[in-house]
Write an enzyme that holds these catalytic residues in place. Structure first.
Site, PDB file in Angstrom:
ATOM      1  N   ARG A 211       1.113  -0.962   0.497  1.00  0.00           N
ATOM      2  CA  ARG A 211      -0.178   0.378   0.029  1.00  0.00           C
ATOM      3  C   ARG A 211       1.033   1.569   0.163  1.00  0.00           C
ATOM      4  O   ARG A 211       0.950   2.310  -0.504  1.00  0.00           O
ATOM      5  CB  ARG A 211      -0.656  -0.004   1.205  1.00  0.00           C
ATOM      6  CG  ARG A 211      -2.050  -0.722   1.259  1.00  0.00           C
ATOM      7  CD  ARG A 211      -3.345  -0.696   2.124  1.00  0.00           C
ATOM      8  NE  ARG A 211      -2.868  -1.328   3.609  1.00  0.00           N
ATOM      9  CZ  ARG A 211      -3.479  -2.522   4.086  1.00  0.00           C
ATOM     10  NH1 ARG A 211      -4.534  -3.138   3.601  1.00  0.00           N
ATOM     11  NH2 ARG A 211      -2.553  -3.169   5.129  1.00  0.00           N
ATOM     12  N   PHE A 227     -11.676  -5.134  -4.910  1.00  0.00           N
ATOM     13  CA  PHE A 227     -11.714  -6.283  -4.157  1.00  0.00           C
ATOM     14  C   PHE A 227     -11.249  -5.246  -2.785  1.00  0.00           C
ATOM     15  O   PHE A 227     -10.084  -6.048  -2.402  1.00  0.00           O
ATOM     16  CB  PHE A 227     -10.665  -6.810  -4.376  1.00  0.00           C
ATOM     17  CG  PHE A 227     -10.710  -7.940  -5.758  1.00  0.00           C
ATOM     18  CD1 PHE A 227     -12.100  -9.063  -5.730  1.00  0.00           C
ATOM     19  CD2 PHE A 227     -10.018  -8.134  -6.409  1.00  0.00           C
ATOM     20  CE1 PHE A 227     -12.297  -9.520  -6.082  1.00  0.00           C
ATOM     21  CE2 PHE A 227     -10.691  -8.751  -7.685  1.00  0.00           C
ATOM     22  CZ  PHE A 227     -11.566  -9.301  -8.430  1.00  0.00           C
ATOM     23  N   ASP A 249     -15.977  -3.512  -4.117  1.00  0.00           N
ATOM     24  CA  ASP A 249     -16.036  -4.779  -3.057  1.00  0.00           C
ATOM     25  C   ASP A 249     -17.536  -5.625  -3.609  1.00  0.00           C
ATOM     26  O   ASP A 249     -18.637  -4.629  -3.510  1.00  0.00           O
ATOM     27  CB  ASP A 249     -16.150  -4.516  -1.872  1.00  0.00           C
ATOM     28  CG  ASP A 249     -15.589  -5.898  -1.563  1.00  0.00           C
ATOM     29  OD1 ASP A 249     -14.059  -6.189  -0.913  1.00  0.00           O
ATOM     30  OD2 ASP A 249     -16.301  -6.994  -1.372  1.00  0.00           O
ATOM     31  N   SER A 250     -17.518  -6.581  -3.487  1.00  0.00           N
ATOM     32  CA  SER A 250     -18.488  -6.937  -4.234  1.00  0.00           C
ATOM     33  C   SER A 250     -19.843  -7.261  -2.654  1.00  0.00           C
ATOM     34  O   SER A 250     -21.162  -7.258  -2.737  1.00  0.00           O
ATOM     35  CB  SER A 250     -18.909  -8.567  -4.666  1.00  0.00           C
ATOM     36  OG  SER A 250     -18.137  -9.441  -3.162  1.00  0.00           O
ATOM     37  N   ALA A 276     -21.367  -1.002  -4.703  1.00  0.00           N
ATOM     38  CA  ALA A 276     -21.042  -2.861  -3.997  1.00  0.00           C
ATOM     39  C   ALA A 276     -21.411  -3.458  -5.739  1.00  0.00           C
ATOM     40  O   ALA A 276     -22.603  -2.784  -6.147  1.00  0.00           O
ATOM     41  CB  ALA A 276     -21.809  -2.583  -3.085  1.00  0.00           C
ATOM     42  N   ASP A 296      -6.913  -6.801  -5.834  1.00  0.00           N
ATOM     43  CA  ASP A 296      -5.943  -7.768  -5.044  1.00  0.00           C
ATOM     44  C   ASP A 296      -6.931  -8.977  -3.871  1.00  0.00           C
ATOM     45  O   ASP A 296      -8.282  -9.203  -3.102  1.00  0.00           O
ATOM     46  CB  ASP A 296      -5.803  -6.433  -4.426  1.00  0.00           C
ATOM     47  CG  ASP A 296      -5.204  -8.022  -2.365  1.00  0.00           C
ATOM     48  OD1 ASP A 296      -4.730  -8.849  -2.767  1.00  0.00           O
ATOM     49  OD2 ASP A 296      -5.246  -7.245  -1.112  1.00  0.00           O
ATOM     50  N   CYS A 336      -3.052 -14.193  -3.467  1.00  0.00           N
ATOM     51  CA  CYS A 336      -3.056 -14.810  -2.117  1.00  0.00           C
ATOM     52  C   CYS A 336      -2.989 -15.584  -2.399  1.00  0.00           C
ATOM     53  O   CYS A 336      -3.032 -16.769  -1.100  1.00  0.00           O
ATOM     54  CB  CYS A 336      -3.251 -13.998  -0.942  1.00  0.00           C
ATOM     55  SG  CYS A 336      -5.581 -14.126  -1.408  1.00  0.00           S
TER      56      CYS A 336
HETATM   57  N1  SAH Z   1      -7.373  -5.697  -0.836  1.00  0.00           N
HETATM   58  C1  SAH Z   1      -8.060  -5.384   0.804  1.00  0.00           C
HETATM   59  C2  SAH Z   1      -7.990  -7.396   0.723  1.00  0.00           C
HETATM   60  C3  SAH Z   1      -9.464  -8.277  -0.336  1.00  0.00           C
HETATM   61  S1  SAH Z   1      -9.436  -9.062   0.511  1.00  0.00           S
HETATM   62  C4  SAH Z   1      -6.897  -4.723   1.582  1.00  0.00           C
HETATM   63  O1  SAH Z   1      -5.803  -4.176   1.099  1.00  0.00           O
HETATM   64  O2  SAH Z   1      -7.682  -5.331   2.851  1.00  0.00           O
HETATM   65  C5  SAH Z   1     -10.455  -9.681  -0.924  1.00  0.00           C
HETATM   66  C6  SAH Z   1     -12.345  -8.997  -1.141  1.00  0.00           C
HETATM   67  O3  SAH Z   1     -12.472  -9.145  -2.246  1.00  0.00           O
HETATM   68  C7  SAH Z   1     -13.076  -9.206   0.514  1.00  0.00           C
HETATM   69  O4  SAH Z   1     -13.639  -7.701   0.534  1.00  0.00           O
HETATM   70  C8  SAH Z   1     -14.666  -9.877  -0.691  1.00  0.00           C
HETATM   71  O5  SAH Z   1     -15.422  -9.499  -0.306  1.00  0.00           O
HETATM   72  C9  SAH Z   1     -14.370  -9.722  -1.718  1.00  0.00           C
HETATM   73  N2  SAH Z   1     -15.030 -10.460  -2.893  1.00  0.00           N
HETATM   74  C10 SAH Z   1     -15.323 -11.756  -3.337  1.00  0.00           C
HETATM   75  N3  SAH Z   1     -15.351 -11.617  -4.176  1.00  0.00           N
HETATM   76  C11 SAH Z   1     -15.535 -11.060  -5.550  1.00  0.00           C
HETATM   77  C12 SAH Z   1     -15.997 -10.526  -6.294  1.00  0.00           C
HETATM   78  N4  SAH Z   1     -16.619 -11.545  -7.182  1.00  0.00           N
HETATM   79  N5  SAH Z   1     -16.816  -9.519  -6.907  1.00  0.00           N
HETATM   80  C13 SAH Z   1     -16.013  -8.414  -5.536  1.00  0.00           C
HETATM   81  N6  SAH Z   1     -15.543  -8.067  -5.041  1.00  0.00           N
HETATM   82  C14 SAH Z   1     -15.896  -9.627  -4.356  1.00  0.00           C
END
Ligand code: SAH
Length: 392
Positions: A211, A227, A249-250, A276, A296, A336
């Site tokens: 970050r 995400f 984010d979803s 969302a 991510d 990850c």
């Molecule tokens: N980048 C973040 C961590 C990401 S964790 C950080 O630095 O803190 C992964 C995220 O992806 C979660 O919040 C989850 O809700 C979201 N997610 C999972 N599937 C998804 C999708 N199909 N579309 C959008 N978001 C999604």
């Protein structure tokens, strides 16, 4: 002490300090250990080689010591002292602009099955093995003692990480103290951490250095943080001088958390908007307005048999980003998934780049930060992979 006797020649990886005994390496068991018991590991010739926590499953023993140490309060006290001294040496602990870091990273800190993250005066502790679960109070007490005056609360959050079959019915909650002050401070930025319902220990501590790198590239850019979860990358981009930041984010809860965190750091700042939406849909529908994109995603492959689908997922989202990012744009892309190694991940990104026919250069190859160390004898511990790409 119950004894695990290995098959002939199955001691080699243990003699090279690998911290797991797989069930297939076991010849027989002397005694009748129950899950979570401390057991001794012996070679076929009945020579002691290690001591660890026993568990039913493919990883049968997680090794705590290669010597016959007592696994007691003094043992955990010594290990935690080592862990905190290590974080102090990294310059992460005891800073006024940062109270958030990983104190114990499982095998990386020679404590397989245990994770501890520090958020100000609270430690969030997570057990991944029955043995660590059974030691939880011993560890929590040792922790408060070792970090006297710094930590007075320990939240135990293992509902989703303990093996389901062990049927421990563990509820999350404080096992030392209790606090509603849940602000994480990371390099001067503030984040609400949701221990109760949040993912992992509530925050993705492992992306801190990545970050910070993103912040340096954000000046004047239009940023998409896909995400976003708690909005970590978005808030660093804002501090770095981004022109606009869109977080996606979803999960509606994640969007709420992101908006809260933006408001906490940049009240009333209109550069930020959060949506969302599903990643695949958003990437399909969006235009060509972004010149810095962060991808991510959650671990697409949690198990080895899911690798093929995971690779397809990585190719698909990265291909969309390559297709849409503005010329001269930067892509921060991550994986990850433990089951996907850095070569596979790079292959997926390569395939996506080739599909787009863009001119792509690798600027940085990223990994997990120093407070998530990789035990050199346990290469499986390397899980976070990232690439920063310049897209011409
Ligand atoms: N980048 C973040 C961590 C990401 S964790 C950080 O630095 O803190 C992964 C995220 O992806 C979660 O919040 C989850 O809700 C979201 N997610 C999972 N599937 C998804 C999708 N199909 N579309 C959008 N978001 C999604």
């Amino acid at each position: 002490m119950n004894k695990i006797i290995l098959k002939r020649n199955k001691e080699e990886s243990i003699l090279r300090f690998h911290p797991w005994v797989f069930s297939g390496a076991i010849h027989h068991i002397e005694g009748s250990p129950t899950e979570g018991d401390v057991v001794d590991v012996h070679t076929a010739d009945n020579t002691f080689i290690a001591r660890g926590h026993y568990q039913i499953g493919s990883i049968a023993v997680r090794i705590l010591s290669f010597a016959p140490d007592e696994i007691d309060a003094a043992f955990f006290h010594a290990k935690l002292t080592e862990a905190i001294n290590f974080r102090k040496a990294l310059g992460l602990a005891e800073r006024s602009d940062n109270n958030t870091y990983r104190l114990v990273h499982g095998e990386g800190d020679n404590l397989p099955g245990l994770v501890i993250d520090i958020y100000g005066r609270t430690a969030v502790m997570q057990a991944h093995s029955v043995g660590m679960h059974r030691c939880r109070q011993l560890i929590a007490n040792a922790l408060v003692d070792v970090m006297h005056g710094v930590i007075d609360n320990v939240y135990y959050k293992s509902e989703t990480t303990l093996p389901f079959k062990a049927n421990l019915q563990q509820a999350d909650g404080f096992i030392v103290g209790g606090s509603t002050d849940n602000l994480a401070v990371e390099y001067g930025l503030r984040f609400h951490v949701d221990w109760l319902k949040g993912q992992k220990t509530g925050f993705f501590v492992d992306q801190r250095e990545n970050r910070r790198l993103l912040e340096q590239y954000s000046q004047g850019r239009s940023v998409l943080n896909m995400f976003c979860y708690t909005g970590g990358f978005s808030i660093y981009a804002m501090r770095g001088g981004a022109r606009l930041v869109h977080s996606v984010d979803s999960s509606a809860k994640a969007i709420e958390l992101t908006n809260q965190n933006v408001e906490l750091n940049f009240p009333g700042d209109t550069r930020h908007e959060a949506f969302a939406d599903d990643a695949f849909k958003y990437l399909d529908r969006m235009g060509h307005q972004y010149d810095l994109i962060i991808l991510d995603p959650p671990a697409f492959a949690k198990h080895r048999d899911a690798i093929h689908n995971a690779m397809r997922g990585y190719i698909k989202i990265n291909a969309k980003a390559f297709e849409k990012i503005r010329p001269g744009g930067l892509l921060f892309t991550f994986s990850c998934s433990q089951a996907i190694d850095k070569y596979n991940f790079r292959n997926a990104v390569f395939t996506a780049a080739a599909q787009s026919k863009r001119n792509v250069r690798i600027l940085h190859q990223l990994t997990q930060p120093a407070d998530h160390p990789i035990n050199i004898y346990h290469p499986e511990g390397e899980y976070l992979k990232g690439l920063v790409l310049y897209v011409g």
